[in-house]
Design a protein around this motif. Structure first.
Motif: not given
Length: 121
Positions: A22-30, A52-55
């Protein structure tokens, strides 16, 4: 919101894990991961992989039948928006899983040779 990419299932010595990018973002994706066992015929949540926040997601406890087909899917949530699910190809543990070599221990006791074989770690 973008969907996860490069979704892949790996399985070695019955430790089965779903990975994605998942691409880096300013807001943490879940992320939310779901599984569809062939015998159930529909997707169900994997409780340990909800929001979860892990990939990655460890599926080892979910895949309990080496002969059955499973499908997995994952979606991203960023803020109040969510992506579409991305689904894997069919996964069959017996077909796609890998088993490493066993551990072998040889010892000699007087005139006998003792061979101990252990499951892979």
């Amino acid at each position: 919101v973008e969907s996860p990419t490069q979704i892949v299932v790996t399985s070695e010595n019955f430790k089965t894990i779903l990975y994605w990018e998942y691409p880096p973002m300013s807001e943490t994706p879940h992320f939310i991961v779901e599984i569809k066992p062939y015998n159930l015929g529909k997707y169900k949540n994997i409780s340990s992989c909800m929001n979860i926040t892990a990939h990655f997601c460890d599926l080892s406890r979910e895949i309990d039948d080496a002969l059955s087909s499973y499908w997995l899917r994952v979606k991203a949530i960023v803020g109040s928006q969510q992506s579409e699910y991305v689904e894997t190809e069919e996964f069959i543990l017996r077909k796609h899983g890998k088993i490493g070599p066993p551990k072998l221990n040889l010892s000699r006791h007087n005139d006998e040779i003792v061979v101990d074989i252990y499951h892979p770690p």
